[in-house]
Motif scaffolding. Structure first.
Motif, PDB file in Angstrom:
ATOM      1  N   MET A 131       0.818  -1.054   0.057  1.00 36.34           N
ATOM      2  CA  MET A 131      -0.085   0.047   0.117  1.00 36.34           C
ATOM      3  C   MET A 131       0.856   1.310  -0.015  1.00 36.34           C
ATOM      4  N   GLN A 132       0.553   2.095  -0.727  1.00 36.29           N
ATOM      5  CA  GLN A 132       1.340   3.412  -0.968  1.00 36.29           C
ATOM      6  C   GLN A 132       0.628   4.585  -0.222  1.00 36.29           C
ATOM      7  N   THR A 133       1.292   5.211   0.482  1.00 37.68           N
ATOM      8  CA  THR A 133       0.748   6.383   1.424  1.00 37.68           C
ATOM      9  C   THR A 133       1.106   7.741   0.519  1.00 37.68           C
ATOM     10  N   ASN A 134       0.333   8.584   0.895  1.00 36.67           N
ATOM     11  CA  ASN A 134       0.327   9.895   0.246  1.00 36.67           C
ATOM     12  C   ASN A 134       1.585  10.741   0.837  1.00 36.67           C
ATOM     13  N   LEU A 135       2.691  10.995   0.260  1.00 35.82           N
ATOM     14  CA  LEU A 135       3.729  11.811   0.551  1.00 35.82           C
ATOM     15  C   LEU A 135       3.537  13.270   0.956  1.00 35.82           C
ATOM     16  N   ASN A 136       2.332  13.753   0.261  1.00 35.29           N
ATOM     17  CA  ASN A 136       2.226  15.123   0.179  1.00 35.29           C
ATOM     18  C   ASN A 136       0.717  15.240   0.829  1.00 35.29           C
ATOM     19  N   PRO A 137       0.543  15.359   2.173  1.00 37.73           N
ATOM     20  CA  PRO A 137      -0.844  15.396   2.619  1.00 37.73           C
ATOM     21  C   PRO A 137      -1.318  16.613   2.441  1.00 37.73           C
ATOM     22  N   VAL A 138      -2.517  16.688   2.332  1.00 37.05           N
ATOM     23  CA  VAL A 138      -3.304  18.118   2.011  1.00 37.05           C
ATOM     24  C   VAL A 138      -3.312  18.832   3.457  1.00 37.05           C
ATOM     25  N   SER A 139      -3.079  20.256   3.511  1.00 37.79           N
ATOM     26  CA  SER A 139      -3.124  20.958   4.433  1.00 37.79           C
ATOM     27  C   SER A 139      -4.546  21.020   4.926  1.00 37.79           C
ATOM     28  N   GLU A 140      -4.740  21.362   6.326  1.00 38.86           N
ATOM     29  CA  GLU A 140      -5.928  21.734   6.624  1.00 38.86           C
ATOM     30  C   GLU A 140      -6.860  22.743   5.916  1.00 38.86           C
ATOM     31  N   THR A 141      -6.093  23.853   5.363  1.00 32.77           N
ATOM     32  CA  THR A 141      -6.722  24.860   4.814  1.00 32.77           C
ATOM     33  C   THR A 141      -7.197  24.555   3.431  1.00 32.77           C
ATOM     34  N   ASP A 142      -6.334  23.940   2.785  1.00 36.33           N
ATOM     35  CA  ASP A 142      -6.410  23.341   1.364  1.00 36.33           C
ATOM     36  C   ASP A 142      -7.905  22.385   1.238  1.00 36.33           C
ATOM     37  N   LEU A 143      -7.900  21.658   2.448  1.00 33.80           N
ATOM     38  CA  LEU A 143      -9.149  20.702   2.623  1.00 33.80           C
ATOM     39  C   LEU A 143     -10.483  21.548   2.776  1.00 33.80           C
ATOM     40  N   GLN A 144     -10.222  22.665   3.773  1.00 40.04           N
ATOM     41  CA  GLN A 144     -11.384  23.573   4.089  1.00 40.04           C
ATOM     42  C   GLN A 144     -11.852  24.119   2.706  1.00 40.04           C
ATOM     43  N   VAL A 145     -10.848  24.492   1.891  1.00 39.69           N
ATOM     44  CA  VAL A 145     -11.250  24.978   0.583  1.00 39.69           C
ATOM     45  C   VAL A 145     -11.912  24.110  -0.313  1.00 39.69           C
ATOM     46  N   ARG A 146     -11.456  23.052  -0.379  1.00 41.07           N
ATOM     47  CA  ARG A 146     -12.179  22.152  -1.368  1.00 41.07           C
ATOM     48  C   ARG A 146     -13.409  21.693  -0.764  1.00 41.07           C
ATOM     49  N   ILE A 147     -13.553  21.706   0.673  1.00 46.09           N
ATOM     50  CA  ILE A 147     -14.962  21.382   1.145  1.00 46.09           C
ATOM     51  C   ILE A 147     -15.977  22.312   0.703  1.00 46.09           C
ATOM     52  N   GLN A 148     -15.567  23.625   0.826  1.00 47.36           N
ATOM     53  CA  GLN A 148     -16.358  24.895   0.453  1.00 47.36           C
ATOM     54  C   GLN A 148     -16.539  24.828  -0.897  1.00 47.36           C
ATOM     55  N   ARG A 149     -15.840  24.472  -1.855  1.00 46.24           N
ATOM     56  CA  ARG A 149     -16.030  24.352  -3.336  1.00 46.24           C
ATOM     57  C   ARG A 149     -17.012  23.128  -3.645  1.00 46.24           C
ATOM     58  N   ILE A 150     -16.980  22.103  -2.799  1.00 45.32           N
ATOM     59  CA  ILE A 150     -17.759  21.131  -2.941  1.00 45.32           C
ATOM     60  C   ILE A 150     -19.304  21.472  -2.577  1.00 45.32           C
ATOM     61  N   GLN A 151     -19.310  22.150  -1.393  1.00 42.03           N
ATOM     62  CA  GLN A 151     -20.782  22.316  -0.996  1.00 42.03           C
ATOM     63  C   GLN A 151     -21.413  23.558  -1.988  1.00 42.03           C
ATOM     64  N   GLY A 152     -20.430  24.264  -2.544  1.00 41.76           N
ATOM     65  CA  GLY A 152     -21.065  25.584  -3.276  1.00 41.76           C
ATOM     66  C   GLY A 152     -21.491  24.688  -4.455  1.00 41.76           C
ATOM     67  N   ASN A 153     -20.626  23.748  -4.931  1.00 43.59           N
ATOM     68  CA  ASN A 153     -21.215  23.135  -6.225  1.00 43.59           C
ATOM     69  C   ASN A 153     -22.648  22.227  -6.132  1.00 43.59           C
ATOM     70  N   LEU A 154     -22.650  21.792  -4.681  1.00 47.65           N
ATOM     71  CA  LEU A 154     -23.797  20.950  -4.462  1.00 47.65           C
ATOM     72  C   LEU A 154     -24.955  22.051  -4.267  1.00 47.65           C
ATOM     73  N   GLN A 155     -24.749  23.122  -3.656  1.00 49.42           N
ATOM     74  CA  GLN A 155     -25.963  24.174  -3.863  1.00 49.42           C
ATOM     75  C   GLN A 155     -26.496  24.578  -5.168  1.00 49.42           C
ATOM     76  N   MET A 156     -25.475  24.882  -6.026  1.00 51.48           N
ATOM     77  CA  MET A 156     -25.779  25.294  -7.416  1.00 51.48           C
ATOM     78  C   MET A 156     -26.356  24.244  -7.963  1.00 51.48           C
ATOM     79  N   MET A 157     -26.019  23.078  -8.030  1.00 48.93           N
ATOM     80  CA  MET A 157     -26.778  21.928  -8.805  1.00 48.93           C
ATOM     81  C   MET A 157     -28.199  21.655  -8.115  1.00 48.93           C
ATOM     82  N   GLN A 158     -28.308  22.022  -6.791  1.00 50.90           N
ATOM     83  CA  GLN A 158     -29.683  21.902  -6.206  1.00 50.90           C
ATOM     84  C   GLN A 158     -30.719  22.933  -6.736  1.00 50.90           C
ATOM     85  N   ARG A 159     -30.074  24.153  -6.880  1.00 52.89           N
ATOM     86  CA  ARG A 159     -30.817  25.393  -7.414  1.00 52.89           C
ATOM     87  C   ARG A 159     -31.085  24.976  -8.890  1.00 52.89           C
TER      88      ARG A 159
END
Length: 80
Positions: free
Chosen positions: A1-29
């Motif tokens: 099993m290969q591990t990710n040597l470049n983990p995502v920072s907390e800030t990057d993860l939050q930005v991705r989550i916000q983008r996903i939530q925004g996309n979901l809201q747009m699709m719902q609309r």
């Protein structure tokens, strides 16, 4: 099993989550507007430079206004 040597920072993860939530809201609309009675919310989401094609008939056009007219003419509006 290969591990990710470049983990995502907390800030990057939050930005991705916000983008996903925004996309979901747009699709719902979008789906609410697509199947609703009022065309305005749907037409507001469509760029006026749109070029569209109805594949079975070969009909098409340009602009969100023309798309709205075609949708009404074809009876695509919900009629409860």
């Amino acid at each position: 099993m290969q591990t990710n040597l470049n983990p995502v920072s907390e800030t990057d993860l939050q930005v991705r989550i916000q983008r996903i939530q925004g996309n979901l809201q747009m699709m719902q609309r979008y789906f609410d507007a697509l199947f609703g009675k009022d065309l305005n919310p749907l037409l507001e989401m469509i760029d006026d430079a749109i070029e569209w094609l109805v594949v079975p008939t070969g009909n098409g056009g340009q602009s969100s206004y023309a798309f709205g007219l075609m949708r009404v003419a074809r009876g695509w509006c919900r009629s409860e």
